[in-house]
Design a protein around this motif. Structure first.
Motif, PDB file in Angstrom:
ATOM      1  N   ALA A 188      44.842   4.573  27.660  1.00  0.00           N
ATOM      2  CA  ALA A 188      45.138   5.781  27.396  1.00  0.00           C
ATOM      3  C   ALA A 188      43.427   6.810  27.129  1.00  0.00           C
ATOM      4  CB  ALA A 188      45.398   6.255  26.197  1.00  0.00           C
ATOM      5  N   ASP A 189      42.230   6.056  26.522  1.00  0.00           N
ATOM      6  CA  ASP A 189      40.777   6.336  26.340  1.00  0.00           C
ATOM      7  C   ASP A 189      39.961   6.185  27.590  1.00  0.00           C
ATOM      8  OD1 ASP A 189      38.826   7.434  24.391  1.00  0.00           O
ATOM      9  OD2 ASP A 189      37.896   5.073  25.689  1.00  0.00           O
ATOM     10  N   GLN A 190      40.826   5.344  28.851  1.00  0.00           N
ATOM     11  CA  GLN A 190      39.889   5.878  29.613  1.00  0.00           C
ATOM     12  C   GLN A 190      40.459   6.744  30.958  1.00  0.00           C
ATOM     13  OE1 GLN A 190      41.092   1.355  30.882  1.00  0.00           O
ATOM     14  NE2 GLN A 190      38.543   1.149  31.809  1.00  0.00           N
ATOM     15  N   ILE A 191      41.441   6.781  30.780  1.00  0.00           N
ATOM     16  CA  ILE A 191      42.542   8.219  31.687  1.00  0.00           C
ATOM     17  C   ILE A 191      41.908   9.329  30.980  1.00  0.00           C
ATOM     18  CG2 ILE A 191      44.092   9.527  31.721  1.00  0.00           C
ATOM     19  CD1 ILE A 191      45.821   7.522  33.323  1.00  0.00           C
ATOM     20  N   LYS A 192      41.460   9.262  29.744  1.00  0.00           N
ATOM     21  CA  LYS A 192      40.809  10.643  29.246  1.00  0.00           C
ATOM     22  C   LYS A 192      39.475  11.117  29.714  1.00  0.00           C
ATOM     23  CE  LYS A 192      41.343  12.921  25.032  1.00  0.00           C
ATOM     24  NZ  LYS A 192      40.935  12.893  23.154  1.00  0.00           N
ATOM     25  N   LYS A 193      38.340   9.655  29.547  1.00  0.00           N
ATOM     26  CA  LYS A 193      37.439   9.740  30.041  1.00  0.00           C
ATOM     27  C   LYS A 193      37.345  10.087  31.601  1.00  0.00           C
ATOM     28  CE  LYS A 193      34.597   6.366  27.709  1.00  0.00           C
ATOM     29  NZ  LYS A 193      34.719   4.965  27.544  1.00  0.00           N
ATOM     30  N   GLN A 194      38.770   9.589  32.134  1.00  0.00           N
ATOM     31  CA  GLN A 194      38.153  10.256  33.824  1.00  0.00           C
ATOM     32  C   GLN A 194      39.233  11.171  34.038  1.00  0.00           C
ATOM     33  OE1 GLN A 194      41.652   8.594  35.771  1.00  0.00           O
ATOM     34  NE2 GLN A 194      40.791   9.226  37.742  1.00  0.00           N
ATOM     35  N   GLN A 195      39.200  11.981  33.099  1.00  0.00           N
ATOM     36  CA  GLN A 195      40.256  13.512  32.590  1.00  0.00           C
ATOM     37  C   GLN A 195      38.796  14.626  33.095  1.00  0.00           C
ATOM     38  OE1 GLN A 195      43.061  12.912  30.319  1.00  0.00           O
ATOM     39  NE2 GLN A 195      44.587  13.172  31.878  1.00  0.00           N
ATOM     40  N   GLU A 196      37.938  14.215  31.584  1.00  0.00           N
ATOM     41  CA  GLU A 196      36.503  14.714  31.660  1.00  0.00           C
ATOM     42  C   GLU A 196      35.680  14.836  33.254  1.00  0.00           C
ATOM     43  OE1 GLU A 196      35.970  16.559  28.458  1.00  0.00           O
ATOM     44  OE2 GLU A 196      37.785  15.997  27.885  1.00  0.00           O
ATOM     45  N   GLY A 197      35.816  13.731  33.175  1.00  0.00           N
ATOM     46  CA  GLY A 197      34.968  13.780  34.115  1.00  0.00           C
ATOM     47  C   GLY A 197      35.311  14.043  35.980  1.00  0.00           C
TER      48      GLY A 197
END
Ligand code: NAD
Length: 375
Positions: free
Chosen positions: A232-241
């Motif tokens: 979930a944390d990586q998905i969040k980072k991806q969305q930010e990026g």
């Protein structure tokens, strides 16, 4: 041996036999039957039917007397009730979701091959229908998006002013994503792409597109080269990026899939709304859950002037070519395991192609993952 090709459902313009593959089957003395109500645009196939080299039969007759039944879409439970024991059924089967269907195939001792499960090996490439269809789907996604976009894709310098190139962002660089990048580039767009598998960066660059870098930390892959699900944390980072790239793109095409699992939700409603009105999003993962919040199967959703396209059959937009390559995949698969001496399909269960793609045989599940999930 005889092979039956039933009619596909009403919204399916693709077919699993062409005149070209029919001739190859006939050369091997394999008898061919097609369902009598199918209308073909294929002149060679029509000619073979008129001269009775390929025969026509009713659906029920074909289902109950065939040695092999080939189609694109899976047969229904009603269809299967007519199929005799030891017949081989070949199609996209969706075996991880169609639990009732594959149980019925097993219980009735019908053999089945799921085209999704043909392994991604060099030897199996000619039978790889996921790739042959994904390639055309990637092409169609760009063509459909450009038809809905209120802008042209290439840069044009005219006396009436300079038109800047449209920006296309492709998320997920597998087979479909690579073809989407190549098609958008050929049409003159400025293209950017992202995938969690960093090794695709060179492929993206070789097509003249820019690879968007987002640091997600460690990402895993399966032994077959598929991406594993992000945390979930990586998905969040991806969305930010991806936020900024999405908001400045005219077209976003998402192809992100995780094998055997629902597609990751990576484009939020907020990211869609940050795009310019008139922009277009194509969610190529809509059938397996969707990458885009708000996308709907088979629909075009309008959110504040931004269209989200949820076409579920993108290869079906170019049915002639999609049928050509699928029919070749089917012929190559049967040909690979056809034993001319005994005139039948030989189930060599030590062959890694067959141990992967056979779902049921002689009342048992064969593919390892299917077996694990259903026992
Ligand atoms: P796929 O349809 O399963 O997925 C599409 C892409 O989405 C993949 O590139 C995946 O990495 C990516 N993805 C997953 N989660 C993502 C996320 N959160 N954000 C962005 N992207 C995400 O992929 P595919 O087209 O079936 O290809 C899978 C792999 O198999 C690739 O490495 C491909 O090159 C390889 N392949 C090999 C052969 C062969 O050797 N014969 C044939 C076809 C494909």
């Amino acid at each position: 041996m005889n092979v039956f090709f039933p009619k596909e459902h009403i919204n399916e313009a693709r077919f699993s036999l062409t005149g070209e593959t029919a001739e190859k089957f006939l050369k091997k003395n394999i008898d061919l039957y097609v369902e009598e109500t199918v209308q073909f645009q294929d002149a060679l196939l029509n000619n073979l039917i008129e001269t009775a080299k390929v025969k026509t039969v009713s659906r029920q007759q074909g289902l109950s007397s065939a040695d092999i039944i080939c189609s694109l879409n899976k047969l229904s439970l009603d269809d299967i009730a007519h199929v005799k024991q030891d017949t081989l059924v070949v199609s996209f089967l969706d075996p991880f979701n169609e639990v009732e269907l594959i149980s019925e195939l097993k219980n009735r001792s019908i053999s089945s091959i799921s085209m999704e499960l043909v392994p991604r090996t060099t030897r199996a490439q000619k039978m790889d229908a996921l790739s042959s269809q994904a390639n055309l789907a990637g092409y169609s996604a760009v063509i459909i998006a450009s038809n809905h976009l209120e802008k042209a894709l290439p840069m044009m310098m005219t006396a009436a002013g300079t038109i800047s190139p449209s920006k296309v962002f492709v998320v997920g660089v597998g087979v479909a994503g690579l073809q989407a990048i190549a098609t958008a580039k050929r049409l003159g767009a400025r293209v950017e792409a992202f995938d969690t598998r960093e090794e695709v960066e060179d492929q993206v660059k070789s097509l003249g597109a820019r690879f968007v870098k987002i640091d997600l930390g460690e990402t895993e892959k399966t032994s077959q080269g598929y991406a594993k699900a992000l945390t979930a944390d990586q998905i969040k980072k991806q969305q930010e990026g991806m936020k900024k790239v999405c908001s400045s793109s005219d077209i976003v095409i998402t192809t992100a899939q995780v094998f055997g699992r629902p597609a990751p939700k990576i484009i939020t409603a907020e990211m869609v709304e940050a795009m310019q009105p008139g922009s277009v999003v194509v969610d190529m993962a809509v059938s397996s859950g969707g990458n885009v919040e708000g996308s709907k199967k088979g629909e075009i959703v309008d959110i504040k002037g931004i269209k989200i396209i949820g076409n579920v059959n993108l290869p079906g937009e170019v049915p002639t070519h999609a049928s050509q390559v699928y029919a070749n995949n089917i012929f190559n698969l049967i040909d690979e395991f056809y034993n001319e001496e005994i005139a039948s399909f030989s189930y060599n269960l030590s062959d890694e192609i067959l141990t992967n793609c056979i779902v049921t045989h002689k009342g048992e599940f064969i593919n390892k993952s299917v077996k694990e999930r259903n026992n």
